[in-house]
Design a protein around this motif. Structure first.
Motif, PDB file in Angstrom:
ATOM      1  N   CYS A 197      60.078  65.227 135.827  1.00 36.96           N
ATOM      2  CA  CYS A 197      59.884  64.272 134.736  1.00 36.96           C
ATOM      3  C   CYS A 197      61.236  63.709 134.315  1.00 36.96           C
ATOM      4  O   CYS A 197      62.152  64.470 134.000  1.00 36.96           O
ATOM      5  CB  CYS A 197      59.219  64.966 133.548  1.00 36.96           C
ATOM      6  SG  CYS A 197      59.092  63.911 132.077  1.00 36.96           S
ATOM      7  N   ASN A 202      61.044  68.397 133.164  1.00 34.48           N
ATOM      8  CA  ASN A 202      59.958  69.290 133.564  1.00 34.48           C
ATOM      9  C   ASN A 202      59.723  69.153 135.066  1.00 34.48           C
ATOM     10  O   ASN A 202      59.734  68.039 135.599  1.00 34.48           O
ATOM     11  CB  ASN A 202      58.689  68.945 132.792  1.00 34.48           C
ATOM     12  CG  ASN A 202      57.606  69.995 132.953  1.00 34.48           C
ATOM     13  OD1 ASN A 202      57.811  71.049 133.539  1.00 34.48           O
ATOM     14  ND2 ASN A 202      56.428  69.709 132.405  1.00 34.48           N
ATOM     15  N   CYS A 212      53.166  64.537 131.882  1.00 33.74           N
ATOM     16  CA  CYS A 212      54.034  65.707 131.747  1.00 33.74           C
ATOM     17  C   CYS A 212      53.512  66.608 130.634  1.00 33.74           C
ATOM     18  O   CYS A 212      53.152  66.129 129.547  1.00 33.74           O
ATOM     19  CB  CYS A 212      55.457  65.260 131.420  1.00 33.74           C
ATOM     20  SG  CYS A 212      56.585  66.616 131.033  1.00 33.74           S
ATOM     21  N   SER A 219      52.875  60.446 134.954  1.00 35.28           N
ATOM     22  CA  SER A 219      53.367  60.940 136.244  1.00 35.28           C
ATOM     23  C   SER A 219      53.845  59.820 137.163  1.00 35.28           C
ATOM     24  O   SER A 219      54.594  60.078 138.119  1.00 35.28           O
ATOM     25  CB  SER A 219      52.283  61.756 136.952  1.00 35.28           C
ATOM     26  OG  SER A 219      51.137  60.954 137.206  1.00 35.28           O
ATOM     27  N   PHE A 222      57.490  59.912 137.357  1.00 34.47           N
ATOM     28  CA  PHE A 222      58.152  61.118 137.859  1.00 34.47           C
ATOM     29  C   PHE A 222      59.040  60.807 139.065  1.00 34.47           C
ATOM     30  O   PHE A 222      58.745  59.905 139.862  1.00 34.47           O
ATOM     31  CB  PHE A 222      57.129  62.165 138.274  1.00 34.47           C
ATOM     32  CG  PHE A 222      56.442  62.861 137.117  1.00 34.47           C
ATOM     33  CD1 PHE A 222      56.622  62.460 135.814  1.00 34.47           C
ATOM     34  CD2 PHE A 222      55.603  63.944 137.353  1.00 34.47           C
ATOM     35  CE1 PHE A 222      55.999  63.085 134.768  1.00 34.47           C
ATOM     36  CE2 PHE A 222      54.967  64.596 136.315  1.00 34.47           C
ATOM     37  CZ  PHE A 222      55.156  64.165 135.016  1.00 34.47           C
TER      38      PHE A 222
END
Length: 230
Positions: A197, A202, A212, A219, A222
């Motif tokens: 993330c 994360n 997340c 996402s 990400f």
């Protein structure tokens, strides 16, 4: 009424006024002292908080560089899966460092120059070092830093520290599983793709959720880590 009685009544009334004034002044003084003490506590906490953020920035900057080096070592030793884990963690720690740096900047604090210092050993030893480092951050460092940030009423610091704290908990588990796989000669069973993330660092393996679990970032934003040079 006799003159003496009038004098006595006047003195009694005057005494009440003086007592009330004294009490009022005492209460006011007490509140002032209490407020000053509170301000002093917050002021001291802010100083501690700023030092904490500098230490956290230094720690995450060093961790990012260290894990990148550990990734290279793991690849050299034929542990591609562990190399991918270290690479994902390196990117995650860089996000933490960037967040901590932003908090310092918003507070007008000087961001220290960092020259990461660490020693690269065998992959097994590197995993053990990573586990110990994450364990310290999760059990000691970040809980203490968050307590100080709360006392200092620094909400940005709290957010940044909490992001790192929750992520390091996951990293520790990843490293423990990797070490167990290395010792059990099942490294090939470990994931080779990770998602990080960009908001909080994360880290997910294989398949990420739609958002997340820490920062609620979608996402689609990400960072996919599936190559060592990605």
């Amino acid at each position: 009424m006799k003159k003496s009685s009038i004098v006595m009544v006047f003195l009694a009334a005057a005494s009440v006024v003086v007592f009330q004034s004294f009490t009022s002044n005492s209460n006011s003084k007490g509140e002032t002292q209490k407020n000053l003490l509170s301000q002093s506590v917050v002021g001291d906490a802010q100083t501690v908080n700023f030092q904490n953020m500098q230490d956290a920035f230094k720690g995450e900057t060093t961790a990012s560089a260290k894990y990148a080096a550990y990734s290279k070592k793991a690849e050299e030793e034929g542990y591609h899966e562990i190399a991918m884990l270290f690479m994902a963690a390196s990117k995650s720690e860089k996000i933490h460092a960037t967040n901590h740096k932003a908090v310092l900047g918003e507070s007008g604090q000087k961001v220290p120059e960092i020259k990461p210092e660490f020693t690269v050993k065998s992959t097994k030893e590197n995993l053990q070092d990573a586990i110990a480092g994450e364990g310290y951050e999760v059990k000691t460092m970040y809980p203490e830093f968050m307590t100080n940030a709360n006392t200092a009423k620094n909400q940005l610091a709290l957010v940044s520290l909490n992001y790192a704290y929750k992520t390091e908990q996951k990293h520790k588990v990843f490293y423990e599983k990797a070490l167990a796989a290395l010792e059990g000669k099942t490294v090939k069973s470990l994931p080779t793709v990770y998602y990080v993330c960009p908001t909080c660092g994360n880290t997910y393996d294989t398949t990420p959720p739609s958002r997340c679990g820490i920062s609620m970032t979608g996402s689609e934003k990400f960072v996919k880590v599936d190559k060592l040079n990605s």
